[in-house]
Design a protein around this motif. Structure first.
Motif, PDB file in Angstrom:
ATOM      1  N   THR A   1      49.001 -30.494 -34.562  1.00  0.00           N
ATOM      2  CA  THR A   1      47.748 -29.955 -34.043  1.00  0.00           C
ATOM      3  C   THR A   1      46.647 -30.995 -34.169  1.00  0.00           C
ATOM      4  O   THR A   1      45.984 -31.105 -35.200  1.00  0.00           O
ATOM      5  CB  THR A   1      47.368 -28.656 -34.790  1.00  0.00           C
ATOM      6  OG1 THR A   1      48.471 -27.751 -34.754  1.00  0.00           O
ATOM      7  CG2 THR A   1      46.151 -27.996 -34.153  1.00  0.00           C
TER       8      THR A   1
ATOM      9  N   ARG B   1      43.722 -31.231 -32.933  1.00  0.00           N
ATOM     10  CA  ARG B   1      42.347 -30.783 -33.128  1.00  0.00           C
ATOM     11  C   ARG B   1      42.037 -30.520 -34.596  1.00  0.00           C
ATOM     12  O   ARG B   1      40.888 -30.635 -35.017  1.00  0.00           O
ATOM     13  CB  ARG B   1      42.054 -29.544 -32.272  1.00  0.00           C
ATOM     14  CG  ARG B   1      42.849 -28.300 -32.618  1.00  0.00           C
ATOM     15  CD  ARG B   1      42.683 -27.228 -31.552  1.00  0.00           C
ATOM     16  NE  ARG B   1      43.444 -26.033 -31.884  1.00  0.00           N
ATOM     17  CZ  ARG B   1      42.905 -24.866 -32.193  1.00  0.00           C
ATOM     18  NH1 ARG B   1      41.580 -24.727 -32.194  1.00  0.00           N
ATOM     19  NH2 ARG B   1      43.653 -23.829 -32.482  1.00  0.00           N
ATOM     20  N   ALA B   2      43.050 -30.202 -35.403  1.00  0.00           N
ATOM     21  CA  ALA B   2      42.821 -30.043 -36.840  1.00  0.00           C
ATOM     22  C   ALA B   2      42.501 -31.389 -37.478  1.00  0.00           C
ATOM     23  O   ALA B   2      41.628 -31.494 -38.344  1.00  0.00           O
ATOM     24  CB  ALA B   2      44.041 -29.414 -37.506  1.00  0.00           C
TER      25      ALA B   2
ATOM     26  N   ASN C   1      40.890 -19.296 -36.412  1.00  0.00           N
ATOM     27  CA  ASN C   1      42.034 -18.769 -35.672  1.00  0.00           C
ATOM     28  C   ASN C   1      43.200 -19.759 -35.637  1.00  0.00           C
ATOM     29  O   ASN C   1      44.032 -19.714 -34.743  1.00  0.00           O
ATOM     30  CB  ASN C   1      41.615 -18.404 -34.246  1.00  0.00           C
ATOM     31  CG  ASN C   1      42.609 -17.473 -33.572  1.00  0.00           C
ATOM     32  OD1 ASN C   1      43.182 -16.587 -34.216  1.00  0.00           O
ATOM     33  ND2 ASN C   1      42.835 -17.677 -32.290  1.00  0.00           N
ATOM     34  N   TYR C   2      43.232 -20.669 -36.605  1.00  0.00           N
ATOM     35  CA  TYR C   2      44.339 -21.620 -36.695  1.00  0.00           C
ATOM     36  C   TYR C   2      45.540 -20.960 -37.376  1.00  0.00           C
ATOM     37  O   TYR C   2      45.377 -20.172 -38.325  1.00  0.00           O
ATOM     38  CB  TYR C   2      43.943 -22.838 -37.512  1.00  0.00           C
ATOM     39  CG  TYR C   2      43.082 -23.844 -36.777  1.00  0.00           C
ATOM     40  CD1 TYR C   2      43.634 -25.009 -36.254  1.00  0.00           C
ATOM     41  CD2 TYR C   2      41.720 -23.632 -36.625  1.00  0.00           C
ATOM     42  CE1 TYR C   2      42.838 -25.949 -35.596  1.00  0.00           C
ATOM     43  CE2 TYR C   2      40.919 -24.556 -35.972  1.00  0.00           C
ATOM     44  CZ  TYR C   2      41.485 -25.714 -35.460  1.00  0.00           C
ATOM     45  OH  TYR C   2      40.685 -26.634 -34.809  1.00  0.00           O
ATOM     46  N   ASN C   3      46.734 -21.298 -36.924  1.00  0.00           N
ATOM     47  CA  ASN C   3      47.951 -20.972 -37.655  1.00  0.00           C
ATOM     48  C   ASN C   3      47.919 -21.788 -38.944  1.00  0.00           C
ATOM     49  O   ASN C   3      47.925 -23.013 -38.923  1.00  0.00           O
ATOM     50  CB  ASN C   3      49.168 -21.345 -36.804  1.00  0.00           C
ATOM     51  CG  ASN C   3      50.486 -21.120 -37.507  1.00  0.00           C
ATOM     52  OD1 ASN C   3      50.652 -21.441 -38.672  1.00  0.00           O
ATOM     53  ND2 ASN C   3      51.453 -20.592 -36.779  1.00  0.00           N
TER      54      ASN C   3
ATOM     55  N   GLU D   1      50.764 -24.256 -39.625  1.00  0.00           N
ATOM     56  CA  GLU D   1      50.701 -25.351 -38.657  1.00  0.00           C
ATOM     57  C   GLU D   1      49.588 -26.337 -39.000  1.00  0.00           C
ATOM     58  O   GLU D   1      49.788 -27.554 -38.980  1.00  0.00           O
ATOM     59  CB  GLU D   1      50.492 -24.782 -37.258  1.00  0.00           C
ATOM     60  CG  GLU D   1      50.515 -25.819 -36.144  1.00  0.00           C
ATOM     61  CD  GLU D   1      50.483 -25.166 -34.774  1.00  0.00           C
ATOM     62  OE1 GLU D   1      51.503 -25.208 -34.074  1.00  0.00           O
ATOM     63  OE2 GLU D   1      49.427 -24.583 -34.421  1.00  0.00           O
ATOM     64  N   ALA D   2      48.399 -25.822 -39.302  1.00  0.00           N
ATOM     65  CA  ALA D   2      47.267 -26.693 -39.619  1.00  0.00           C
ATOM     66  C   ALA D   2      47.518 -27.492 -40.897  1.00  0.00           C
ATOM     67  O   ALA D   2      47.279 -28.707 -40.947  1.00  0.00           O
ATOM     68  CB  ALA D   2      45.995 -25.855 -39.755  1.00  0.00           C
TER      69      ALA D   2
ATOM     70  N   LYS E   1      46.072 -16.431 -40.440  1.00  0.00           N
ATOM     71  CA  LYS E   1      45.151 -17.280 -39.706  1.00  0.00           C
ATOM     72  C   LYS E   1      44.061 -17.802 -40.643  1.00  0.00           C
ATOM     73  O   LYS E   1      43.724 -17.174 -41.644  1.00  0.00           O
ATOM     74  CB  LYS E   1      44.501 -16.505 -38.553  1.00  0.00           C
ATOM     75  CG  LYS E   1      45.492 -15.939 -37.542  1.00  0.00           C
ATOM     76  CD  LYS E   1      46.184 -17.042 -36.748  1.00  0.00           C
ATOM     77  CE  LYS E   1      47.062 -16.459 -35.651  1.00  0.00           C
ATOM     78  NZ  LYS E   1      47.745 -17.507 -34.879  1.00  0.00           N
TER      79      LYS E   1
ATOM     80  N   SER F   1      41.015 -21.450 -41.160  1.00  0.00           N
ATOM     81  CA  SER F   1      40.262 -22.569 -40.603  1.00  0.00           C
ATOM     82  C   SER F   1      41.187 -23.743 -40.325  1.00  0.00           C
ATOM     83  O   SER F   1      42.366 -23.729 -40.689  1.00  0.00           O
ATOM     84  CB  SER F   1      39.177 -23.001 -41.589  1.00  0.00           C
ATOM     85  OG  SER F   1      39.759 -23.712 -42.679  1.00  0.00           O
ATOM     86  N   TRP F   2      40.639 -24.788 -39.700  1.00  0.00           N
ATOM     87  CA  TRP F   2      41.433 -25.992 -39.428  1.00  0.00           C
ATOM     88  C   TRP F   2      41.975 -26.613 -40.714  1.00  0.00           C
ATOM     89  O   TRP F   2      42.987 -27.289 -40.708  1.00  0.00           O
ATOM     90  CB  TRP F   2      40.596 -27.016 -38.663  1.00  0.00           C
ATOM     91  CG  TRP F   2      39.340 -27.433 -39.384  1.00  0.00           C
ATOM     92  CD1 TRP F   2      38.080 -26.935 -39.201  1.00  0.00           C
ATOM     93  CD2 TRP F   2      39.232 -28.438 -40.409  1.00  0.00           C
ATOM     94  NE1 TRP F   2      37.189 -27.555 -40.058  1.00  0.00           N
ATOM     95  CE2 TRP F   2      37.866 -28.486 -40.798  1.00  0.00           C
ATOM     96  CE3 TRP F   2      40.140 -29.295 -41.026  1.00  0.00           C
ATOM     97  CZ2 TRP F   2      37.396 -29.355 -41.787  1.00  0.00           C
ATOM     98  CZ3 TRP F   2      39.671 -30.163 -42.018  1.00  0.00           C
ATOM     99  CH2 TRP F   2      38.309 -30.188 -42.375  1.00  0.00           C
TER     100      TRP F   2
END
Length: 321
Positions: A57, A59-60, A131-133, A136-137, A173, A175-176
């Protein structure tokens, strides 16, 4: 080194092939995370759901590297962080949840207005949780490598939370950076401080207000909060006082010692005649706002090492009736 090179290529945008290269390296890294998690006792079922479909990701990573161009002064920041509309909502929500808040405040020894203030500053009373996983982040930031050990530890803690059944991977969910729920706890903080406030057997800091309030109160309580006192106050200091020259601003003195040095309440009145240690801080510079802070303020800094954060919480708490 290999994964750092990949993240650099992606960050500077060297073609679509670099992204595919990053994905390939990330997938291999995730396999290593799974091996470690399984060694830690995480079930195959949880691992399958947690890592299902996750990707690198970018964007993170960009959010982690992003720095504000200009730092606001406290005179600029506090009105933005604690606007009148937020104060109004804080007071309304305090009254709406008063019974629960006061019961939790009494149990943990924390004034409810500080619980509400933290709630408001961290997530705008649960409206802005990210709304970040989370898996994943966190996996992305661990793979990126600048703070790998920290974020890898957070991945393992997040997997433990899933394995304990507090929430599903799909619902986890944040934050980044992986801060989760209404109090924005990192996974390790969740495992240390989050508690079941409504006694339903789960700890849900995403949707269950009692769990949110109790977890915030437990964090403060375990970090040294003393509900006998408040956090401190903004003060006026003598600008030309020779006695204050060379004073170490973060060295504790009694209120009466600060009084003798010319420190006063903001309106010019004498400081309270209370036996408590206080620190004089000026987060901006020697021309900026001055505060005398107590031990509870130091506890807020354990939550977030930013004076701006701690002062936003403190100012909001002061305006909750």
């Amino acid at each position: 080194m290999y994964k750092r090179l990949i993240s650099v290529l992606v960050a500077i945008g060297i073609g679509a092939s670099s992204t595919a290269f990053a994905d390939e390296g990330f997938d291999k890294y995730v396999e290593g995370l799974k091996v470690e998690a399984k060694q830690n006792g995480i079930s195959d079922e949880i691992l399958a759901s947690a890592f299902d479909g996750i990707t690198f990701t970018e964007r993170a990573v960009k959010a982690d590297k992003n720095q504000p161009e200009r730092k606001l002064t406290l005179d600029e920041y506090i009105p933005r962080a604690v606007p009148d509309w937020k104060v109004k909502q804080a007071n309304e929500l305090y009254q709406q949840h008063k019974t629960t808040l006061e019961a939790i405040g009494n149990k943990y020894g924390v004034q409810p207005r500080f619980i509400v203030a933290l709630w408001g500053v961290e997530s705008n009373f649960g409206r802005l949780m990210g709304n970040y996983n989370v898996i994943e982040a966190l996996s992305t930031l661990a793979y990126e490598g600048r703070r790998e050990a920290f974020f890898r530890k957070q991945v393992m803690a997040a997997l433990q939370i899933l394995d304990e059944g507090h929430i599903t991977a799909k619902e986890m969910k944040g934050s980044w950076a992986g801060a989760m729920g209404q109090p924005q706890f990192m996974p390790t903080s969740f495992l240390t401080f989050a508690v079941d406030g409504n006694n339903d057997g789960r700890v849900d800091i995403w949707k269950t207000k009692a769990d949110v309030f109790a977890s915030a109160a437990n964090y403060l309580s375990k970090s040294g909060w003393d509900d006998t006192y408040t956090w401190g106050r903004q003060v006026s200091i003598p600008t030309l006082s020779k006695d204050l020259k060379g004073v170490q601003l973060e060295k504790a003195k009694s209120l009466q010692e600060w009084q003798a040095l010319g420190v006063r309440k903001l309106n010019g009145d004498a400081l309270p005649n209370v036996d408590i240690d206080a620190w004089l801080i000026q987060p901006d510079d020697q021309k900026g706002r001055a505060y005398l802070i107590y031990g509870n303020y130091q506890t807020l800094l354990k939550w977030n090492r930013s004076h701006y954060f701690a002062l936003a919480v403190s100012h909001l708490a002061d305006r909750i009736k």
